[in-house]
Design an enzyme around this catalytic site. Structure first.
Site, short mmCIF file in Angstrom:
data_model
loop_
_atom_site.label_atom_id
_atom_site.label_comp_id
_atom_site.label_asym_id
_atom_site.label_seq_id
_atom_site.Cartn_x
_atom_site.Cartn_y
_atom_site.Cartn_z
N ASP A 1 -3.89 -3.72 21.39
CA ASP A 1 -3.81 -2.47 21.31
C ASP A 1 -3.47 -1.62 22.46
OD1 ASP A 1 -5.73 -2.67 18.74
OD2 ASP A 1 -7.37 -2.03 19.07
N TYR B 1 5.16 -6.65 17.51
CA TYR B 1 5.67 -6.25 16.42
C TYR B 1 5.86 -4.67 16.09
CZ TYR B 1 4.19 -2.53 12.67
OH TYR B 1 4.16 -1.39 11.89
N ARG C 1 -6.53 7.90 17.09
CA ARG C 1 -5.27 8.04 15.99
C ARG C 1 -4.82 9.00 15.57
NH1 ARG C 1 -5.96 3.31 19.34
NH2 ARG C 1 -4.76 1.30 18.36
N ASP D 1 10.18 -7.07 -3.61
CA ASP D 1 8.78 -7.37 -2.71
C ASP D 1 8.20 -8.45 -2.67
OD1 ASP D 1 5.88 -8.13 -1.53
OD2 ASP D 1 5.82 -5.93 -1.86
N PHE E 1 0.69 -0.88 0.01
CA PHE E 1 -0.17 -0.19 0.13
C PHE E 1 0.91 1.53 -0.23
CE2 PHE E 1 -1.77 2.62 3.46
CZ PHE E 1 -2.50 3.86 2.89
C1 UD1 Z 1 -1.62 0.13 12.84
C2 UD1 Z 1 -0.82 -0.16 11.71
C3 UD1 Z 1 1.02 -0.91 12.40
C4 UD1 Z 1 1.22 0.56 12.64
C5 UD1 Z 1 0.32 1.08 13.75
C6 UD1 Z 1 1.51 2.87 13.99
C7 UD1 Z 1 -2.42 -1.53 10.59
C8 UD1 Z 1 -2.92 -2.88 9.92
N1 UD1 Z 1 -1.84 -1.12 11.61
O1 UD1 Z 1 -1.67 -0.67 14.09
O2 UD1 Z 1 1.12 -1.07 10.79
O3 UD1 Z 1 2.58 0.92 13.25
O4 UD1 Z 1 -0.58 1.74 13.05
O5 UD1 Z 1 1.13 3.71 13.27
O6 UD1 Z 1 -2.48 -1.03 9.47
N2 UD1 Z 1 -10.45 -1.71 15.22
C9 UD1 Z 1 -11.35 -2.16 14.96
N3 UD1 Z 1 -12.35 -2.97 14.26
C10 UD1 Z 1 -11.49 -3.03 13.03
C11 UD1 Z 1 -10.03 -3.20 12.63
C12 UD1 Z 1 -9.44 -2.19 14.38
O7 UD1 Z 1 -12.36 -0.92 15.85
O8 UD1 Z 1 -12.05 -3.82 12.07
C13 UD1 Z 1 -9.40 -0.95 16.26
C14 UD1 Z 1 -8.11 -1.54 16.78
O9 UD1 Z 1 -8.94 -2.61 17.48
C15 UD1 Z 1 -7.84 -0.08 16.85
C16 UD1 Z 1 -7.71 1.04 15.91
O10 UD1 Z 1 -9.45 0.48 15.37
O11 UD1 Z 1 -7.96 -0.32 18.68
C17 UD1 Z 1 -7.16 1.14 14.81
O12 UD1 Z 1 -6.61 -0.59 14.67
P1 UD1 Z 1 -5.10 -0.75 13.58
O13 UD1 Z 1 -6.07 -0.41 12.22
O14 UD1 Z 1 -5.38 -1.90 12.82
O15 UD1 Z 1 -3.97 -0.35 13.34
P2 UD1 Z 1 -2.80 -0.23 14.59
O16 UD1 Z 1 -3.15 -1.78 15.68
O17 UD1 Z 1 -3.59 0.40 15.50
#
Ligand code: UD1
Length: 312
Positions: free
Chosen positions: A272, A142, A210, A31, A11
């Site tokens: 998380d 990670y 975030r 890649d 991406f």
């Molecule tokens: C992301 C990145 C990671 C990066 C980090 C810091 C992704 C997949 N991961 O992790 O590589 O190093 O940010 O920049 O981009 N959530 C939901 N519903 C969903 C999916 C997720 O509620 O369907 C929640 C998760 O529990 C979390 C938040 O959304 O609380 C963000 O999750 P996610 O997008 O996976 O990102 P990070 O875990 O913060």
């Protein structure tokens, strides 16, 4: 100049490759297509040299580094929850793979390596916004691997004279983010759920926040990091300096899409963190970075991209 982008079919990497070509540079992508896709580079076909191999294959990495002026190292297992299920595999790709890239760059006299580090290095410490001077305290395998990558980059600078910059990306989103895995970035999940007529799933109460960073901002910071004087050996936050809760993003998505963006709330996800927000003053000062696409505008562009391209 010639750039090697590891993870360049992914991406973020594909956006970097595209911008490098637009600026007239020559681009090779390295890649293994484990999460990256050739389709991400389809619009650049014939202009990018693609090396299909894993960063764990040190001989192939060395071969690809030959002739490169700059290496942008993004190839990694990027998921926090997956790193909890598969810590050894995540460590192998993210730590051994990064060391392979650094050593190959040293041996082939690359001018500088820019490493995609992560805001997850900060962990759960309560102080916000996060500054690079704060003590790192990752809470997932990670996060550990990404922090180790920074340390290896800096040590290769000290002991071998290899120029290096680590960028702690904060929750990158935008077109081409793969929404199909349970580990995918939350905004790609929310958007495609709405397009499918499904209910977005929030893990926890949705009040976690975030610093969602539109991919064009990350591309800009990364290309600046390749050449900025005074940046080598340093770690920079790359975010927007703002933060939004998941509930807020759903409200915004409802407004942008005109759809009912009500969520279903599931139990929180292990590993998380609660809140994340970057202090970007160091990147502003030394890289001249300025996030030119604000969150809402990025969300709008991302929605429009999925709405016009996404098929279940
Ligand atoms: C992301 C990145 C990671 C990066 C980090 C810091 C992704 C997949 N991961 O992790 O590589 O190093 O940010 O920049 O981009 N959530 C939901 N519903 C969903 C999916 C997720 O509620 O369907 C929640 C998760 O529990 C979390 C938040 O959304 O609380 C963000 O999750 P996610 O997008 O996976 O990102 P990070 O875990 O913060």
């Amino acid at each position: 100049m010639r750039y090697l982008v590891t993870g360049g079919a992914g991406f973020i990497g594909s956006h970097i490759a595209e911008e490098l070509l637009r600026r007239g540079h020559s681009v090779a992508v390295f890649d293994d297509l484990s999460s990256g896709k050739e389709a991400n580079l389809a619009h650049l076909a014939g202009k990018v040299e693609l090396h299909k191999a894993s960063v764990c294959d040190s001989a192939k990495v060395a071969g690809a580094c030959r002739g490169a002026d700059y290496v942008i190292h993004l190839a990694a297992r990027t998921s926090v929850p997956r790193s909890i299920l598969e810590p050894v595999e995540t460590n192998h790709v993210n730590v051994d793979g990064t060391l392979n890239v650094l050593i190959a760059a040293r041996d082939t006299k690359v001018k500088r390596v820019v490493f995609a580090a992560s805001s997850s290095a900060y962990g759960e410490t309560p102080a916000l916004p996060k500054k690079e001077s704060m003590e790192p305290a990752p809470i997932s395998p990670y996060g550990v691997t990404k922090l180790v990558g920074e340390l290896y980059a800096q040590v290769c600078g000290r002991v071998y004279g290899l120029e290096n910059v680590s960028l702690r990306y904060f929750n990158v989103f935008g077109p081409r983010q793969d929404p199909t895995s349970q580990y995918s970035g939350v905004l790609s999940r929310f958007i495609t759920a709405l397009l499918d007529g499904q209910t977005p799933v929030v893990f926890g109460d949705g009040e976690q926040s975030r610093d969602f960073t539109y991919v064009a901002n990350v591309v800009d910071a990364t290309l600046r990091a390749c050449e900025a004087p005074g940046a080598s050996g340093k770690v920079f936050n790359v975010g927007t300096g703002e933060r939004f809760t998941l509930n807020e993003t759903l409200r915004l998505l409802g407004k942008i899409s005109g759809k009912n963006a009500k969520a279903k709330y599931d139990p929180p996800r292990t590993g998380d963190i609660r809140d994340s927000q970057a202090d970007i003053s160091l990147a502003r000062k030394i890289l001249g970075y300025h996030p030119s696409v604000a969150f809402e505008e990025g969300l709008k562009r991302t929605w429009e991209w999925y709405a016009s391209t996404y098929q279940k």
